[in-house]
Design a protein around this motif. Structure first.
Motif, PDB file in Angstrom:
ATOM      1  N   LEU A  87       0.838  -1.207   0.000  1.00  0.00           N
ATOM      2  CA  LEU A  87       0.000   0.000   0.000  1.00  0.00           C
ATOM      3  C   LEU A  87       0.867   1.250   0.000  1.00  0.00           C
ATOM      4  O   LEU A  87       0.575   2.220  -0.701  1.00  0.00           O
ATOM      5  CB  LEU A  87      -0.955  -0.009   1.184  1.00  0.00           C
ATOM      6  N   ASP A  88       1.956   1.237   0.798  1.00  0.00           N
ATOM      7  CA  ASP A  88       2.886   2.376   0.805  1.00  0.00           C
ATOM      8  C   ASP A  88       3.465   2.614  -0.582  1.00  0.00           C
ATOM      9  O   ASP A  88       3.539   3.757  -1.045  1.00  0.00           O
ATOM     10  CB  ASP A  88       4.033   2.128   1.800  1.00  0.00           C
ATOM     11  N   ALA A  89       3.882   1.539  -1.249  1.00  0.00           N
ATOM     12  CA  ALA A  89       4.469   1.666  -2.587  1.00  0.00           C
ATOM     13  C   ALA A  89       3.442   2.198  -3.580  1.00  0.00           C
ATOM     14  O   ALA A  89       3.750   3.073  -4.401  1.00  0.00           O
ATOM     15  CB  ALA A  89       5.017   0.321  -3.049  1.00  0.00           C
ATOM     16  N   LYS A  90       2.222   1.711  -3.496  1.00  0.00           N
ATOM     17  CA  LYS A  90       1.168   2.166  -4.409  1.00  0.00           C
ATOM     18  C   LYS A  90       0.854   3.643  -4.158  1.00  0.00           C
ATOM     19  O   LYS A  90       0.664   4.413  -5.097  1.00  0.00           O
ATOM     20  CB  LYS A  90      -0.091   1.323  -4.221  1.00  0.00           C
ATOM     21  N   ALA A  91       0.833   4.044  -2.894  1.00  0.00           N
ATOM     22  CA  ALA A  91       0.569   5.446  -2.558  1.00  0.00           C
ATOM     23  C   ALA A  91       1.689   6.343  -3.059  1.00  0.00           C
ATOM     24  O   ALA A  91       1.436   7.414  -3.630  1.00  0.00           O
ATOM     25  CB  ALA A  91       0.399   5.606  -1.042  1.00  0.00           C
TER      26      ALA A  91
END
Length: 110
Positions: A87-91
């Motif tokens: 999720l961090d990478a996608k954000a």
């Protein structure tokens, strides 16, 4: 006012919280019974992101649109490490793309 929309709030390894809403688009919008709240499909990309909040509540309060009627919450833990990191990478990818688009728009100005 409320408008159901899929969203997720998660905690990063550093303890900071983020909130993101998933992309969505209308389906059956030519139908007389079309309901813009429920006649939508969701993708796996984000269409809105806010990161770096000290608390889950602060992340939730970063959204100033219609009440989405709830969402998923993931607190950082050993069992959720991979999901939170994804999720961090996608954000970060979403935010980087937004910054690139804003820079491109500025460069096209008159």
């Amino acid at each position: 006012m409320s408008l159901n929309r899929e969203n997720i709030c998660w905690q990063s390894k550093d303890g900071k919280w983020s909130l993101a809403f998933y992309e969505c688009w209308p389906v059956n919008d030519d139908d007389d019974d079309h309901d813009p709240e429920w006649d939508v499909e969701y993708g796996d990309q984000f269409e809105w992101v806010s990161t770096g909040h000290a608390t889950e509540e602060a992340a939730q309060n970063s959204w100033h649109g219609a009440n989405p009627g709830g969402g998923s919450v993931i607190e950082w833990s050993d069992s959720c490490t991979k999901v939170c990191e994804q999720l961090d990478a996608k954000a970060q990818s979403f935010l980087a793309n937004q910054m690139a688009q804003a820079k491109l728009s500025r460069n096209r100005g008159w």
